[in-house]
Design a protein around this motif. Structure first.
Motif: not given
Length: 517
Positions: A43, A47, A50, A76, A80, A83-84, A218
């Motif tokens: 992760y 990040i 991203t 959060d 995420w 987003i992942e 996170f």
């Protein structure tokens, strides 16, 4: 220029983010860690991706919109996940190793489920766990777990496509929160549907269930200015707290636990001795077993309102009633355990007994009583060893009363009663304290004094709040040393806890120790 110092684990995390982003000239606003403190390198890589594809300033600004919300950590973790999936699809054509790394991370999700403590399990979100389990099964090609239609639909919604641009990603995150949490953090940042009052109390008491676990945290890397504004009003926020109104906090503590056992001057001396170093931002409060009356809590503005104070006392009294009911239901088993433990205790500690001196007509002269011989014609001015005996030992029992003990309150109260009553029957002094931390205060409540044989007060035990184990243990140690100066005894400290410290007041770390938060 102020340089930031990083620990080895933090440096590994940062290096993974910078490598994935292809840039080393920025301070990542997020880092990912497992609950045991190890960096979540997959992760961290997400990040970094991203930061490579999107503006981290805009992403961070979006997350900051719900920073003060109770469900902040839940939002959060879920976002995420979305987003992942987005950056994974963007990077997969250029990185053939990425699917393998993703499978390794999914496998680690399953292997890490059994590594969390009870308190970590209680603080985690069931929706987050469900979505992570669904994603891990999907990645590994396993059979999907049984989920509701709504949870399955949520999982599909979190498959943010790799075709999204920056604005598309922000819209997808916003629409997800609106659809599944009825919360629009852009147009209506103050609007959020949550159960309160009687409905919330009903859910907590009647429909409460063990929350499932998640496997990553996170961590927001805030600037000093941002960090100084961070505060937490209660346990539900799950983040570091810095008090904005110390007087109100003290009034709140007093309204629940009553007046402290020591004077204000004595408490300040105790705090000066113990609340230093990494605990410099903390306060101490030593309370008696009785607590405050309902009227004093209602009159205190710290509890927010009369109705809130009354509701708090109803919940505490309800738990104490449950403790007594459970005790009566199991009274025969409890009495049998007391009989066995007291007998074994007397045998084990018999070597610690000493004879009590008694007055006699011969023996060692007691100079302070010599006047009684000529004046009162009392010949008993001497001292000799007596036939009665007592133990040169005291037991101190310390009970963790934090939120993680909520589902075992009746059992803990009964266990404390059995232990205290057994030692008391063996004529061994026992003191029982509970500890928790609230609003920056580590509160130690004396449920039973060492010179009392009455153990009924132990059934008034209740849990709630955080726990700062180190400060509580050092405080008890300080009290024991003070008592030994007055009454020489050997002390044994027994602690009933899940050994998982978790406090809303952060450690007061030096710049060298702090690293990145």
């Amino acid at each position: 220029m102020i340089k930031r110092h990083y620990t080895g684990k933090t440096r590994r995390s940062l290096n993974m983010i910078w490598n994935a982003a292809g840039s080393y000239d920025f301070e990542p606003p997020f880092q990912a860690f497992f609950p045991n403190g190890e960096p979540d390198l997959y992760y961290d890589m997400v990040i970094g991706f991203t930061a490579k594809w999107f503006s981290m300033d805009k992403i961070t600004a979006f997350f900051d919109r719900f920073q003060a919300k109770p469900k902040r950590d839940e939002y959060d973790a879920l976002l995420w996940l979305g987003i992942e999936h987005c950056v994974y699809e963007k990077e997969k054509p250029e990185r053939p190793i990425l699917p393998s790394l993703r499978k390794q991370r999914a496998q680690k999700f399953y292997s890490s489920m059994g590594m969390l403590s009870r308190q970590q399990m209680m603080l985690m979100s069931t929706p987050v766990y469900t979505q992570k389990e669904y994603r891990a099964a999907e990645v590994l090609g396993k059979k999907a777990p049984s989920v509701s239609p709504r949870e399955k639909e949520m999982a599909e919604s979190l498959r943010f496509p790799g075709t999204l641009d920056e604005d598309g990603l922000l819209d997808a995150m916003r629409n997800f929160l609106i659809k599944y949490f009825r919360y629009d953090c852009v147009l209506h940042p103050a609007y959020e549907k949550e159960t309160t009052g009687i409905t919330k109390a009903f859910y907590e008491k009647v429909l409460r269930r063990e929350q499932k676990r998640t496997d990553s945290l996170f961590i927001r890397n805030m600037s000093p200015d941002q960090e100084s504004k961070a505060h937490l009003l209660d346990h539900s926020g799950q983040r570091a707290r810095r008090s904005q109104d110390p007087e109100k906090d003290e009034a709140y503590i007093r309204s629940i636990f009553g007046a402290p056992l020591y004077s204000q001057k004595e408490m300040r001396i105790l705090e000066n001795d113990l609340c230093k170093g990494k605990d410099a931002d903390c306060r101490l409060y030593l309370a008696g077993a009785g607590g405050a009356s309902r009227e004093s809590a209602d009159a205190s503005g710290a509890s927010g309102s009369s109705s809130r104070g009354e509701r708090l006392f109803r919940e505490i009294r309800a738990q104490q009633s449950e403790n007594h009911a459970w005790f009566q239901k199991n009274i025969f088993a409890i009495q049998e355990n007391i009989r066995k433990l007291s007998s074994e205790t007397d045998t084990i500690f018999s070597s610690f007994k000493r004879q009590l001196p008694e007055r006699a007509k011969s023996g060692k002269l007691i100079s302070s009583r010599t006047y009684r011989l000529p004046v009162l014609h009392d010949p008993s001015v001497f001292e000799k060893p007596g036939t009665d005996s007592e133990f040169e030992i005291q037991i101190d029992l310390l009970l963790d009363a934090s939120m993680s003990r909520m589902k075992t309150q009746e059992t803990i109260a009964a266990q404390a009663y059995i232990i205290a009553k057994s030692f008391a029957k063996a004529h061994i002094p026992v003191r029982v304290l509970s500890f928790r931390s609230l609003r920056g205060y580590t509160v130690l409540q004396e449920l039973k004094a060492s010179d009392s044989r009455d153990c009924e007060g132990l059934l008034n035990y209740f849990s709630g709040g955080w726990n700062r184990d180190s400060l509580a243990l050092r405080t008890v140690g300080h009290l024991i040393l003070d008592e030994e100066k007055q009454v020489p005894r050997q002390h044994i400290l027994l602690v009933l806890t899940d050994a998982s410290p978790n406090d809303s007041t952060p450690l007061n770390l030096s710049e060298e120790d702090a690293g990145t938060r």
